[in-house]
Design a protein around this motif. Sequence first.
Motif, PDB file in Angstrom:
ATOM      1  N   GLY A   7      41.388   1.053 -35.595  1.00  0.00           N
ATOM      2  CA  GLY A   7      41.234   1.616 -36.932  1.00  0.00           C
ATOM      3  C   GLY A   7      41.857   2.976 -37.136  1.00  0.00           C
ATOM      4  O   GLY A   7      41.855   3.491 -38.254  1.00  0.00           O
ATOM      5  N   GLY A   8      42.391   3.572 -36.084  1.00  0.00           N
ATOM      6  CA  GLY A   8      43.041   4.861 -36.257  1.00  0.00           C
ATOM      7  C   GLY A   8      44.355   4.719 -36.993  1.00  0.00           C
ATOM      8  O   GLY A   8      44.851   3.616 -37.239  1.00  0.00           O
ATOM      9  N   GLY A   9      44.934   5.854 -37.359  1.00  0.00           N
ATOM     10  CA  GLY A   9      46.211   5.836 -38.055  1.00  0.00           C
ATOM     11  C   GLY A   9      46.508   7.155 -38.710  1.00  0.00           C
ATOM     12  O   GLY A   9      45.845   8.162 -38.448  1.00  0.00           O
ATOM     13  N   LEU A  10      47.515   7.142 -39.578  1.00  0.00           N
ATOM     14  CA  LEU A  10      47.951   8.330 -40.305  1.00  0.00           C
ATOM     15  C   LEU A  10      47.413   8.256 -41.733  1.00  0.00           C
ATOM     16  O   LEU A  10      47.570   7.233 -42.413  1.00  0.00           O
ATOM     17  CB  LEU A  10      49.477   8.400 -40.319  1.00  0.00           C
ATOM     18  N   VAL A  11      46.793   9.334 -42.168  1.00  0.00           N
ATOM     19  CA  VAL A  11      46.234   9.370 -43.516  1.00  0.00           C
ATOM     20  C   VAL A  11      46.414  10.774 -44.078  1.00  0.00           C
ATOM     21  O   VAL A  11      46.468  11.750 -43.330  1.00  0.00           O
ATOM     22  CB  VAL A  11      44.735   8.976 -43.490  1.00  0.00           C
ATOM     23  N   GLN A  12      46.528  10.861 -45.382  1.00  0.00           N
ATOM     24  CA  GLN A  12      46.645  12.165 -46.020  1.00  0.00           C
ATOM     25  C   GLN A  12      45.272  12.830 -46.139  1.00  0.00           C
ATOM     26  O   GLN A  12      44.241  12.142 -46.174  1.00  0.00           O
ATOM     27  CB  GLN A  12      47.261  12.022 -47.409  1.00  0.00           C
ATOM     28  N   ALA A  13      45.278  14.131 -46.207  1.00  0.00           N
ATOM     29  CA  ALA A  13      44.032  14.867 -46.399  1.00  0.00           C
ATOM     30  C   ALA A  13      43.310  14.348 -47.639  1.00  0.00           C
ATOM     31  O   ALA A  13      43.935  14.082 -48.666  1.00  0.00           O
ATOM     32  CB  ALA A  13      44.313  16.356 -46.524  1.00  0.00           C
ATOM     33  N   GLY A  34      28.046   6.313 -29.338  1.00  0.00           N
ATOM     34  CA  GLY A  34      28.508   7.621 -29.796  1.00  0.00           C
ATOM     35  C   GLY A  34      30.003   7.623 -30.054  1.00  0.00           C
ATOM     36  O   GLY A  34      30.738   6.774 -29.558  1.00  0.00           O
ATOM     37  N   TRP A  35      30.415   8.572 -30.853  1.00  0.00           N
ATOM     38  CA  TRP A  35      31.840   8.848 -31.082  1.00  0.00           C
ATOM     39  C   TRP A  35      32.098  10.303 -30.708  1.00  0.00           C
ATOM     40  O   TRP A  35      31.344  11.202 -31.113  1.00  0.00           O
ATOM     41  CB  TRP A  35      32.224   8.615 -32.540  1.00  0.00           C
ATOM     42  N   PHE A  36      33.162  10.507 -29.954  1.00  0.00           N
ATOM     43  CA  PHE A  36      33.646  11.828 -29.596  1.00  0.00           C
ATOM     44  C   PHE A  36      35.107  11.907 -30.007  1.00  0.00           C
ATOM     45  O   PHE A  36      35.744  10.882 -30.281  1.00  0.00           O
ATOM     46  CB  PHE A  36      33.526  12.068 -28.087  1.00  0.00           C
ATOM     47  N   ARG A  37      35.639  13.102 -30.032  1.00  0.00           N
ATOM     48  CA  ARG A  37      37.065  13.258 -30.334  1.00  0.00           C
ATOM     49  C   ARG A  37      37.654  14.385 -29.502  1.00  0.00           C
ATOM     50  O   ARG A  37      36.949  15.296 -29.080  1.00  0.00           O
ATOM     51  CB  ARG A  37      37.285  13.508 -31.820  1.00  0.00           C
ATOM     52  N   GLN A  38      38.952  14.287 -29.303  1.00  0.00           N
ATOM     53  CA  GLN A  38      39.666  15.335 -28.565  1.00  0.00           C
ATOM     54  C   GLN A  38      40.964  15.634 -29.275  1.00  0.00           C
ATOM     55  O   GLN A  38      41.849  14.764 -29.373  1.00  0.00           O
ATOM     56  CB  GLN A  38      39.928  14.907 -27.126  1.00  0.00           C
ATOM     57  N   ALA A  39      41.068  16.840 -29.773  1.00  0.00           N
ATOM     58  CA  ALA A  39      42.291  17.300 -30.433  1.00  0.00           C
ATOM     59  C   ALA A  39      43.233  17.864 -29.380  1.00  0.00           C
ATOM     60  O   ALA A  39      42.801  18.271 -28.294  1.00  0.00           O
ATOM     61  CB  ALA A  39      41.941  18.362 -31.471  1.00  0.00           C
ATOM     62  N   PRO A  40      44.536  17.912 -29.696  1.00  0.00           N
ATOM     63  CA  PRO A  40      45.511  18.436 -28.734  1.00  0.00           C
ATOM     64  C   PRO A  40      45.143  19.849 -28.270  1.00  0.00           C
ATOM     65  O   PRO A  40      44.876  20.726 -29.101  1.00  0.00           O
ATOM     66  CB  PRO A  40      46.815  18.432 -29.521  1.00  0.00           C
ATOM     67  N   LYS A  86      40.191  15.808 -43.169  1.00  0.00           N
ATOM     68  CA  LYS A  86      40.887  17.087 -43.188  1.00  0.00           C
ATOM     69  C   LYS A  86      41.876  17.136 -42.027  1.00  0.00           C
ATOM     70  O   LYS A  86      41.680  16.449 -41.016  1.00  0.00           O
ATOM     71  CB  LYS A  86      39.870  18.223 -43.036  1.00  0.00           C
ATOM     72  N   PRO A  87      42.904  17.970 -42.143  1.00  0.00           N
ATOM     73  CA  PRO A  87      43.858  18.073 -41.023  1.00  0.00           C
ATOM     74  C   PRO A  87      43.174  18.407 -39.694  1.00  0.00           C
ATOM     75  O   PRO A  87      43.619  17.936 -38.633  1.00  0.00           O
ATOM     76  CB  PRO A  87      44.793  19.187 -41.482  1.00  0.00           C
ATOM     77  N   GLU A  88      42.100  19.168 -39.740  1.00  0.00           N
ATOM     78  CA  GLU A  88      41.404  19.534 -38.503  1.00  0.00           C
ATOM     79  C   GLU A  88      40.629  18.371 -37.889  1.00  0.00           C
ATOM     80  O   GLU A  88      40.080  18.499 -36.793  1.00  0.00           O
ATOM     81  CB  GLU A  88      40.461  20.721 -38.727  1.00  0.00           C
ATOM     82  N   ASP A  89      40.575  17.239 -38.570  1.00  0.00           N
ATOM     83  CA  ASP A  89      39.976  16.033 -37.989  1.00  0.00           C
ATOM     84  C   ASP A  89      40.971  15.273 -37.104  1.00  0.00           C
ATOM     85  O   ASP A  89      40.599  14.293 -36.452  1.00  0.00           O
ATOM     86  CB  ASP A  89      39.482  15.091 -39.094  1.00  0.00           C
ATOM     87  N   THR A 111      41.434   6.001 -29.971  1.00  0.00           N
ATOM     88  CA  THR A 111      42.326   5.650 -31.072  1.00  0.00           C
ATOM     89  C   THR A 111      42.708   6.926 -31.803  1.00  0.00           C
ATOM     90  O   THR A 111      41.861   7.778 -32.068  1.00  0.00           O
ATOM     91  CB  THR A 111      41.657   4.630 -32.022  1.00  0.00           C
ATOM     92  N   LEU A 112      43.984   7.072 -32.104  1.00  0.00           N
ATOM     93  CA  LEU A 112      44.510   8.315 -32.664  1.00  0.00           C
ATOM     94  C   LEU A 112      44.342   8.345 -34.181  1.00  0.00           C
ATOM     95  O   LEU A 112      44.739   7.399 -34.878  1.00  0.00           O
ATOM     96  CB  LEU A 112      45.982   8.473 -32.308  1.00  0.00           C
ATOM     97  N   VAL A 113      43.780   9.422 -34.657  1.00  0.00           N
ATOM     98  CA  VAL A 113      43.663   9.690 -36.086  1.00  0.00           C
ATOM     99  C   VAL A 113      44.483  10.939 -36.394  1.00  0.00           C
ATOM    100  O   VAL A 113      44.267  11.989 -35.795  1.00  0.00           O
ATOM    101  CB  VAL A 113      42.195   9.900 -36.497  1.00  0.00           C
ATOM    102  N   THR A 114      45.416  10.796 -37.314  1.00  0.00           N
ATOM    103  CA  THR A 114      46.255  11.919 -37.722  1.00  0.00           C
ATOM    104  C   THR A 114      46.090  12.130 -39.218  1.00  0.00           C
ATOM    105  O   THR A 114      46.296  11.201 -40.008  1.00  0.00           O
ATOM    106  CB  THR A 114      47.729  11.661 -37.397  1.00  0.00           C
ATOM    107  N   VAL A 115      45.705  13.339 -39.600  1.00  0.00           N
ATOM    108  CA  VAL A 115      45.495  13.676 -41.005  1.00  0.00           C
ATOM    109  C   VAL A 115      46.545  14.697 -41.412  1.00  0.00           C
ATOM    110  O   VAL A 115      46.601  15.803 -40.871  1.00  0.00           O
ATOM    111  CB  VAL A 115      44.089  14.228 -41.248  1.00  0.00           C
ATOM    112  N   SER A 116      47.383  14.313 -42.353  1.00  0.00           N
ATOM    113  CA  SER A 116      48.447  15.206 -42.819  1.00  0.00           C
ATOM    114  C   SER A 116      47.971  16.017 -44.017  1.00  0.00           C
ATOM    115  O   SER A 116      47.176  15.545 -44.831  1.00  0.00           O
ATOM    116  CB  SER A 116      49.679  14.394 -43.184  1.00  0.00           C
ATOM    117  N   SER A 117      48.497  17.213 -44.115  1.00  0.00           N
ATOM    118  CA  SER A 117      48.089  18.099 -45.225  1.00  0.00           C
ATOM    119  C   SER A 117      48.978  17.930 -46.439  1.00  0.00           C
ATOM    120  O   SER A 117      49.993  17.261 -46.396  1.00  0.00           O
ATOM    121  CB  SER A 117      48.114  19.547 -44.763  1.00  0.00           C
TER     122      SER A 117
END
Length: 117
Positions: A7-13, A34-40, A86-89, A111-117
């Motif tokens: 379900g991850g993907g690229l989405v706009q803010a 649980g769900w956890f996340r790790q940003a670069p 949000k981009p910080e997600d 799964t990678l989630v990318t939020v563009s601004s």
Amino acid sequence: VQLVESGGGLVQAGGSLRLSCVVSGRTFSNYRMGWFRQAPGKEREFVAAINWSGGRTFYADSVKGRFTIARDNAKNTAYLQMNNLKPEDTAVYYCTAAIIGGSYDDWGQGTLVTVSS
């Protein structure tokens, strides 16, 4: 136990995504999810959790009011509905399971989630 996220993907803010985590190999209802996340460049952080029945949920302050965790024990699946992204997600999101009374020992591949601004 095996966990597979999708379900991850690229989405706009401001957009939404729903992550799914299918669990196999054990009795799903015996596990807290649980769900956890790790940003670069950052450490893995807690996002949300749900007890075995779905009657209790917990959220990080940063996602409270925007994200909703749920589970369907008949489908051995946990979900993370993410709204007003949000981009910080932006991060790799991981699903994890802990047997009742135990710790999070089993993890999905992420799964990678990318939020563009």
